[in-house]
Design a protein around this motif. Structure first.
Motif, PDB file in Angstrom:
ATOM      1  N   LEU A  35      52.719  22.744 -89.237  1.00  0.00           N
ATOM      2  CA  LEU A  35      52.040  22.814 -87.936  1.00  0.00           C
ATOM      3  C   LEU A  35      51.521  24.222 -87.658  1.00  0.00           C
ATOM      4  N   GLN A  36      52.260  25.237 -88.077  1.00  0.00           N
ATOM      5  CA  GLN A  36      51.776  26.604 -87.890  1.00  0.00           C
ATOM      6  C   GLN A  36      50.536  26.853 -88.738  1.00  0.00           C
ATOM      7  N   ASP A  37      50.488  26.276 -89.923  1.00  0.00           N
ATOM      8  CA  ASP A  37      49.267  26.340 -90.738  1.00  0.00           C
ATOM      9  C   ASP A  37      48.113  25.614 -90.042  1.00  0.00           C
ATOM     10  N   LYS A  38      48.437  24.456 -89.473  1.00  0.00           N
ATOM     11  CA  LYS A  38      47.399  23.699 -88.759  1.00  0.00           C
ATOM     12  C   LYS A  38      46.885  24.491 -87.567  1.00  0.00           C
ATOM     13  N   LEU A  39      47.784  25.176 -86.862  1.00  0.00           N
ATOM     14  CA  LEU A  39      47.378  26.014 -85.736  1.00  0.00           C
ATOM     15  C   LEU A  39      46.484  27.154 -86.207  1.00  0.00           C
ATOM     16  N   THR A  70      52.697  32.309 -84.547  1.00  0.00           N
ATOM     17  CA  THR A  70      52.964  32.112 -85.973  1.00  0.00           C
ATOM     18  C   THR A  70      53.669  33.296 -86.617  1.00  0.00           C
ATOM     19  N   VAL A  71      53.988  34.339 -85.845  1.00  0.00           N
ATOM     20  CA  VAL A  71      54.790  35.442 -86.376  1.00  0.00           C
ATOM     21  C   VAL A  71      56.197  34.929 -86.680  1.00  0.00           C
ATOM     22  N   THR A  72      56.837  35.474 -87.690  1.00  0.00           N
ATOM     23  CA  THR A  72      58.171  35.029 -88.093  1.00  0.00           C
ATOM     24  C   THR A  72      59.169  35.128 -86.946  1.00  0.00           C
ATOM     25  N   ASN A  73      60.004  34.105 -86.814  1.00  0.00           N
ATOM     26  CA  ASN A  73      61.098  34.071 -85.826  1.00  0.00           C
ATOM     27  C   ASN A  73      60.610  34.054 -84.383  1.00  0.00           C
ATOM     28  N   VAL A  74      59.467  33.397 -84.127  1.00  0.00           N
ATOM     29  CA  VAL A  74      58.973  33.252 -82.759  1.00  0.00           C
ATOM     30  C   VAL A  74      59.143  31.829 -82.259  1.00  0.00           C
ATOM     31  N   ASN A  75      58.580  30.850 -82.981  1.00  0.00           N
ATOM     32  CA  ASN A  75      58.534  29.483 -82.483  1.00  0.00           C
ATOM     33  C   ASN A  75      59.027  28.510 -83.546  1.00  0.00           C
ATOM     34  N   ASN A  77      59.564  25.244 -82.505  1.00  0.00           N
ATOM     35  CA  ASN A  77      59.451  24.021 -81.716  1.00  0.00           C
ATOM     36  C   ASN A  77      58.140  23.300 -82.006  1.00  0.00           C
ATOM     37  N   ASN A  78      58.201  22.187 -82.712  1.00  0.00           N
ATOM     38  CA  ASN A  78      57.000  21.437 -83.071  1.00  0.00           C
ATOM     39  C   ASN A  78      56.203  20.987 -81.849  1.00  0.00           C
ATOM     40  N   GLU A  79      56.910  20.609 -80.806  1.00  0.00           N
ATOM     41  CA  GLU A  79      56.235  20.092 -79.613  1.00  0.00           C
ATOM     42  C   GLU A  79      55.319  21.146 -78.985  1.00  0.00           C
ATOM     43  N   THR A  80      55.815  22.355 -78.833  1.00  0.00           N
ATOM     44  CA  THR A  80      54.993  23.387 -78.198  1.00  0.00           C
ATOM     45  C   THR A  80      53.857  23.841 -79.111  1.00  0.00           C
ATOM     46  N   ILE A  81      54.076  23.801 -80.429  1.00  0.00           N
ATOM     47  CA  ILE A  81      52.996  24.150 -81.355  1.00  0.00           C
ATOM     48  C   ILE A  81      51.887  23.104 -81.281  1.00  0.00           C
ATOM     49  N   LEU A  82      52.269  21.826 -81.223  1.00  0.00           N
ATOM     50  CA  LEU A  82      51.271  20.758 -81.089  1.00  0.00           C
ATOM     51  C   LEU A  82      50.472  20.909 -79.798  1.00  0.00           C
ATOM     52  N   GLN A  83      51.153  21.260 -78.717  1.00  0.00           N
ATOM     53  CA  GLN A  83      50.456  21.471 -77.449  1.00  0.00           C
ATOM     54  C   GLN A  83      49.458  22.617 -77.557  1.00  0.00           C
ATOM     55  N   LEU A  84      49.825  23.653 -78.274  1.00  0.00           N
ATOM     56  CA  LEU A  84      48.935  24.805 -78.442  1.00  0.00           C
ATOM     57  C   LEU A  84      47.727  24.440 -79.303  1.00  0.00           C
ATOM     58  N   ILE A  85      47.953  23.643 -80.335  1.00  0.00           N
ATOM     59  CA  ILE A  85      46.840  23.170 -81.166  1.00  0.00           C
ATOM     60  C   ILE A  85      45.849  22.382 -80.311  1.00  0.00           C
ATOM     61  N   ASP A  86      46.363  21.514 -79.452  1.00  0.00           N
ATOM     62  CA  ASP A  86      45.495  20.733 -78.558  1.00  0.00           C
ATOM     63  C   ASP A  86      44.690  21.655 -77.642  1.00  0.00           C
ATOM     64  N   ARG A  87      45.312  22.687 -77.131  1.00  0.00           N
ATOM     65  CA  ARG A  87      44.607  23.622 -76.252  1.00  0.00           C
ATOM     66  C   ARG A  87      43.509  24.363 -76.997  1.00  0.00           C
ATOM     67  N   VAL A  88      43.771  24.716 -78.246  1.00  0.00           N
ATOM     68  CA  VAL A  88      42.751  25.395 -79.061  1.00  0.00           C
ATOM     69  C   VAL A  88      41.566  24.454 -79.291  1.00  0.00           C
ATOM     70  N   HIS A  89      41.853  23.203 -79.608  1.00  0.00           N
ATOM     71  CA  HIS A  89      40.780  22.227 -79.820  1.00  0.00           C
ATOM     72  C   HIS A  89      39.977  22.010 -78.538  1.00  0.00           C
ATOM     73  N   GLU A  90      40.661  21.926 -77.417  1.00  0.00           N
ATOM     74  CA  GLU A  90      39.964  21.744 -76.138  1.00  0.00           C
ATOM     75  C   GLU A  90      39.044  22.924 -75.837  1.00  0.00           C
TER      76      GLU A  90
END
Length: 530
Positions: A35-39, A70-75, A77-90
């Motif tokens: 997911l971090q790669d997808k982001l 995506t920095v090491t030891n930050v996130n 949580n898959n759920e919050t990463i998915l939400q961020l990906i959606d925001r980037v797409h929007e």
């Protein structure tokens, strides 16, 4: 079939080659890594959309937040990463609505497939990794400055350029100048954050910080975000709750505005990688403000709180309203220790000192210069950087212990926890060991080095100054690139060299900058001092 990952962005990556199993050494799972790669791919697409469309402050915020996540030891949580990906797409669709369903797509606004980067020619992969990891680290600094209301158009614009370049089929000759440009822009970014911190909280001053935790309710704050600490101090005022820093938050004690809060008492624990042991059954909540979060153990899971970009499944997250009431409530419930607790640093010291920023050191520049001219100070060492758990990092402790009494040690970042409780005495009226602050305060070291070079009428490489650096994550990468941009040579780097640096790129760094891997303290001191 279990999903497999590939990640080699931190120093502790498996086998010094890359984490390629079901989880990384940091604890990140394969699905989270994907997911971090997808982001990251979505951010590259957003940067492409901005090449011919107007961005906004929201776009800038998303770029910084996405890279920082995506920095090491930050996130974790898959759920919050998915939400961020959606925001980037929007945001991408808002900026370039005509791209959806385009009959002649250019391909520049599409999400980038990160497998293309990881499977590229090793030299191309190496240079692109230096760019990507460098801007991830720089985004953390830009984010902290942005929170305080400080931004820079040149810095923000470069994030888009660098992301866009990652998606292009460029040669080594085309990529190398961009690598060095990361260092150039990061210098400007660190200067911006230095300005933001000092204009907001005051100029740091040397401060002794106790390692004792007083009895009664308390809260531990870790990470790097000084503004979060300030907000927490304000909300805990007159509530009978003491506040203690941890890790990279230690330098907060040196800022006048933060020192004005009498319930900012001291520092708890040591470096980030010791948290799972030090936080076990702690009778207080811990607030994580930035990276350096490790997978949370059951022994303290009920008292971990996150905020800003930090996220971990199941942990209470303090949102944009910055209402720390849940943290305060937990502190009062747990009650703290029933008596004062005497803790020590790694070497048995009961206190540490911080606050030797460029403002402090340069205020006594004449004293320093006179000490060099008289022979009282023979050499300066900058021994700093990230700490970590890999064996071999005791090198830095032993190196500092073995430095001669007529030398000065400047330090910064969390690597200092290996030796910052040592009493090395004074020299020329100054402490031999001076903590300059967080990792971003490498800017202070650069300012001091430049000022000394001017005073002696020479280049920085001609000064009696050696840099002995440790690295762990991406902020160390962008700082190293800044030093290379400035032409600084003869850097000792460890405890291992980056896995993402290919042999050809390493040869380039050795031939042009004489970067050396650390060996032993004895051998390296002999090499430096003769």
């Amino acid at each position: 079939m279990d999903q497999k990952m590939f990640c080699f962005q931190c120093e502790q990556t498996a086998g010094c080659k890359g984490c390629m199993g079901n989880a990384g050494v940091c604890g990140k799972k394969a699905d989270t890594a994907a997911l971090q790669d997808k982001l990251t791919g979505a951010l590259i697409g957003l940067a492409g959309a901005c090449a011919n469309n107007e961005k906004t402050e929201m776009t800038d915020h998303l770029i910084l937040e996405g890279l920082f996540t995506t920095v090491t030891n930050v996130n974790f949580n898959n759920e919050t990463i998915l939400q961020l990906i959606d925001r980037v797409h929007e945001e991408k669709n808002r900026i370039s609505p005509g791209c959806t369903g385009c009959g002649a797509p250019c391909g520049q606004t599409e999400d980038y497939d990160m497998s293309k980067l990881w499977n590229a020619d090793e030299d191309i992969r190496s240079l692109k990794s230096l760019i990507l990891f460098g801007i991830r680290g720089m985004a953390a600094y830009a984010y902290h400055a942005m929170v305080l209301g400080y931004t820079d158009d040149t810095v923000n614009a470069f994030f888009y350029r660098a992301l866009f370049v990652l998606g292009l089929d460029w040669t080594m000759e085309q990529l190398l100048p961009v690598v060095l440009q990361v260092g150039e822009v990061n210098l400007k970014c660190m200067e911006l954050l230095d300005k933001a911190n000092t204009e907001t909280f005051g100029t740091p001053a040397p401060t002794m910080v106790p390692l004792t935790v007083e009895k009664g309710p308390f809260i531990v704050v870790t990470g790097h975000d000084l503004y979060d600490l300030k907000l927490l101090l304000e909300q805990t005022k007159d509530k009978g709750i003491n506040v203690y820093t941890h890790g990279e938050m230690l330098p907060a004690h040196a800022y006048p505005l933060l020192k004005d809060y009498p319930h900012l008492k001291g520092n708890f624990g040591t470096a980030w990688q010791n948290q799972q042991k030090e936080f076990a059954n702690i009778p207080a909540p811990v607030l994580f403000t930035t990276n350096c979060l490790m997978p949370v153990k059951d022994s303290y899971a009920d008292r971990v709180f996150t905020t800003e970009v930090v996220s971990y499944p199941g942990m209470v997250h303090i949102g944009e309203d910055k209402d720390f009431a849940p943290v305060i409530k937990k502190a009062l419930e747990l009650g703290g220790y029933d008596k004062d607790m005497e803790f020590t640093g790694i070497n048995g010291g009961h206190q540490v000192t911080t606050g030797f920023s460029h403002g402090t050191v340069l205020s006594v520049a004449d004293q320093v210069i006179d000490a060099v001219k008289s022979g009282a100070i023979r050499h300066f060492f900058l021994v700093g950087g990230c700490d970590g758990a890999r064996p071999g990092r005791n090198y830095y402790t032993e190196f500092v212990k073995q430095t001669p009494s007529d030398t000065v040690i400047l330090t910064l970042a969390c690597g200092k926890y290996r030796f910052n409780d040592l009493d090395l005495g004074t020299i020329g009226g100054l402490p031999r060991l001076m903590d300059m602050g967080q990792c971003n305060d490498a800017y202070s070291a650069i300012k001091v080095a430049a000022a000394l070079a001017d005073a002696f009428g020479c280049g920085v490489n001609d000064l009696p100054l050696s840099m002995v650096l440790s690295w762990y994550e991406q902020k160390a990468v962008c700082i190293l690139l800044t030093l290379l941009h400035l032409g600084i040579k003869n850097i000792f780097l460890g405890p291992s060299l980056p896995a993402f640096v290919s042999p050809n790129v390493l040869n380039y760094l050795v031939e042009n900058y004489n970067i050396s891997p650390i060996s032993t303290p004895e051998e390296d001191l002999k090499k430096i001092l003769g």
